[in-house]
Write a protein that holds these residues in place. Structure first.
Motif, short mmCIF file in Angstrom:
data_model
loop_
_atom_site.label_atom_id
_atom_site.label_comp_id
_atom_site.label_asym_id
_atom_site.label_seq_id
_atom_site.Cartn_x
_atom_site.Cartn_y
_atom_site.Cartn_z
N GLY A 73 33.01 40.55 30.29
CA GLY A 73 33.17 41.99 30.16
C GLY A 73 33.05 42.77 31.46
O GLY A 73 33.47 43.92 31.53
N ILE A 74 32.46 42.14 32.50
CA ILE A 74 32.27 42.84 33.77
C ILE A 74 32.98 42.09 34.91
O ILE A 74 33.85 42.64 35.58
CB ILE A 74 30.77 42.99 34.11
CG1 ILE A 74 30.06 43.81 33.04
CG2 ILE A 74 30.59 43.62 35.49
CD1 ILE A 74 28.53 43.81 33.15
N MET A 75 32.60 40.83 35.10
CA MET A 75 33.15 40.08 36.24
C MET A 75 34.65 39.85 36.12
O MET A 75 35.40 40.05 37.07
CB MET A 75 32.40 38.75 36.40
CG MET A 75 30.96 38.94 36.87
SD MET A 75 29.91 37.47 36.82
CE MET A 75 30.91 36.21 37.55
N ALA A 76 35.11 39.41 34.95
CA ALA A 76 36.53 39.11 34.77
C ALA A 76 37.41 40.35 34.97
O ALA A 76 38.38 40.30 35.73
CB ALA A 76 36.78 38.46 33.41
N LEU A 135 37.80 41.21 38.56
CA LEU A 135 38.72 40.31 39.27
C LEU A 135 40.18 40.64 38.93
O LEU A 135 41.07 40.48 39.77
CB LEU A 135 38.41 38.86 38.92
CG LEU A 135 37.07 38.34 39.46
CD1 LEU A 135 36.70 37.02 38.81
CD2 LEU A 135 37.13 38.20 40.98
N LEU A 136 40.45 41.09 37.71
CA LEU A 136 41.82 41.39 37.28
C LEU A 136 42.31 42.75 37.77
O LEU A 136 43.52 42.95 37.95
CB LEU A 136 41.92 41.34 35.75
CG LEU A 136 41.68 39.99 35.09
CD1 LEU A 136 41.63 40.14 33.57
CD2 LEU A 136 42.74 38.99 35.51
N PHE A 137 41.41 43.69 37.99
CA PHE A 137 41.80 45.06 38.29
C PHE A 137 42.73 45.21 39.50
O PHE A 137 43.73 45.93 39.41
CB PHE A 137 40.57 45.97 38.45
CG PHE A 137 40.94 47.41 38.66
CD1 PHE A 137 41.42 48.18 37.61
CD2 PHE A 137 40.84 47.99 39.91
CE1 PHE A 137 41.79 49.50 37.80
CE2 PHE A 137 41.21 49.31 40.12
CZ PHE A 137 41.68 50.07 39.06
N PRO A 138 42.46 44.57 40.64
CA PRO A 138 43.39 44.75 41.77
C PRO A 138 44.83 44.33 41.44
O PRO A 138 45.78 44.95 41.92
CB PRO A 138 42.80 43.86 42.87
CG PRO A 138 41.37 43.70 42.51
CD PRO A 138 41.32 43.74 41.01
N LEU A 178 45.59 54.03 40.97
CA LEU A 178 44.46 54.09 40.05
C LEU A 178 43.15 54.05 40.83
O LEU A 178 43.01 53.27 41.78
CB LEU A 178 44.50 52.92 39.07
CG LEU A 178 45.68 52.87 38.11
CD1 LEU A 178 45.63 51.59 37.28
CD2 LEU A 178 45.68 54.08 37.20
N GLN A 179 42.22 54.87 40.41
CA GLN A 179 40.90 54.89 41.03
C GLN A 179 40.12 53.65 40.60
O GLN A 179 40.35 53.12 39.51
CB GLN A 179 40.13 56.15 40.61
CG GLN A 179 40.76 57.43 41.14
CD GLN A 179 40.83 57.47 42.65
OE1 GLN A 179 39.85 57.22 43.33
NE2 GLN A 179 42.01 57.74 43.19
N PRO A 180 39.21 53.18 41.44
CA PRO A 180 38.39 52.03 41.04
C PRO A 180 37.64 52.32 39.74
O PRO A 180 37.33 53.47 39.44
CB PRO A 180 37.40 51.87 42.21
CG PRO A 180 38.08 52.53 43.37
CD PRO A 180 38.89 53.65 42.79
N ILE A 181 37.38 51.27 38.99
CA ILE A 181 36.69 51.39 37.70
C ILE A 181 35.38 50.62 37.78
O ILE A 181 35.36 49.49 38.24
CB ILE A 181 37.58 50.85 36.56
CG1 ILE A 181 38.85 51.70 36.43
CG2 ILE A 181 36.82 50.81 35.24
CD1 ILE A 181 39.89 51.15 35.49
N ASN A 182 34.32 51.25 37.30
CA ASN A 182 33.01 50.59 37.25
C ASN A 182 32.88 49.89 35.90
O ASN A 182 32.45 50.48 34.92
CB ASN A 182 31.90 51.63 37.46
CG ASN A 182 30.52 50.99 37.53
OD1 ASN A 182 30.30 49.88 37.06
ND2 ASN A 182 29.59 51.71 38.13
N PHE A 183 33.30 48.62 35.86
CA PHE A 183 33.29 47.88 34.61
C PHE A 183 31.87 47.63 34.11
O PHE A 183 31.65 47.52 32.90
CB PHE A 183 34.07 46.57 34.75
CG PHE A 183 35.54 46.80 34.87
CD1 PHE A 183 36.31 47.06 33.74
CD2 PHE A 183 36.17 46.78 36.10
CE1 PHE A 183 37.67 47.29 33.84
CE2 PHE A 183 37.53 46.99 36.21
CZ PHE A 183 38.28 47.26 35.08
N GLU A 184 30.91 47.55 35.01
CA GLU A 184 29.53 47.35 34.58
C GLU A 184 29.02 48.57 33.81
O GLU A 184 28.41 48.43 32.75
CB GLU A 184 28.61 47.06 35.77
CG GLU A 184 27.19 46.76 35.33
CD GLU A 184 26.28 46.30 36.46
OE1 GLU A 184 25.10 46.02 36.16
OE2 GLU A 184 26.72 46.22 37.61
N ALA A 185 29.31 49.76 34.32
CA ALA A 185 28.90 50.99 33.62
C ALA A 185 29.58 51.09 32.26
O ALA A 185 28.94 51.46 31.27
CB ALA A 185 29.21 52.21 34.48
#
Length: 158
Positions: free
Chosen positions: A100-103, A106-109, A129-136
């Motif tokens: 839910g966070i690491m993968a 890695l896919l976002f770029p 697209l602005q960066p996304i904080n997947f952890e949050a």
């Protein structure tokens, strides 16, 4: 037996990154280029994962960008960027966090570049697209799920 042999080694890594689905629509056709380009842009995102086998999981990051002019859809881009991830010796909450966070991190770029490239090839300005904080986002979803289950338990007891 040595301690390193007794403790299973944890591994998390990319096996493959690939585009699962792409959709590009410019419903207004060439008339959109005669208008001043000041769209209202909406970005929706979703992630899902599925188990492929005991050690491999597919994670799909979906982003949909909709640009509207005068309440009409001028541009619609949807990309499903996927990855096959090895998750060896990882279970429970650690596995959920990896998927839910690491993968998605890695896919976002890759999905960001695909969306930007599709917009440009379609004759539109770049979409950065602005960066996304997947952890949050993961923590927020977990908190909402916990709150929802608490609410359901309290409504059942009444």
């Amino acid at each position: 037996m040595a301690e390193s042999e007794a403790t299973p080694k944890q591994q998390f890594g990319i096996q493959k990154i690939y585009v699962k689905d792409v959709s590009f629509e410019a419903p207004l056709g060439a008339t959109v280029f005669a208008k001043q380009w000041q769209p209202k842009v909406n970005v929706d995102m979703n992630t899902k994962n599925s188990k492929v086998n005991d050690e491999n999981f597919e994670v799909v990051l979906t982003i949909t960008v909709t640009a509207t002019l005068d309440e009409q859809t001028a541009l619609l881009i949807e990309v499903q960027q996927a990855g096959l991830f090895l998750a060896k010796g990882i279970e429970g909450e650690s596995l959920r966090q990896a998927l839910g966070i690491m993968a998605p991190n890695l896919l976002f770029p890759y999905i960001r570049e695909a969306i930007d490239s599709l917009a440009i090839k379609g004759g539109f300005p770049a979409i950065s697209l602005q960066p996304i904080n997947f952890e949050a986002l993961y923590r927020q979803a977990a908190q909402q799920a916990t709150q929802q289950s608490v609410n359901e338990m309290s409504s059942e007891s009444h």
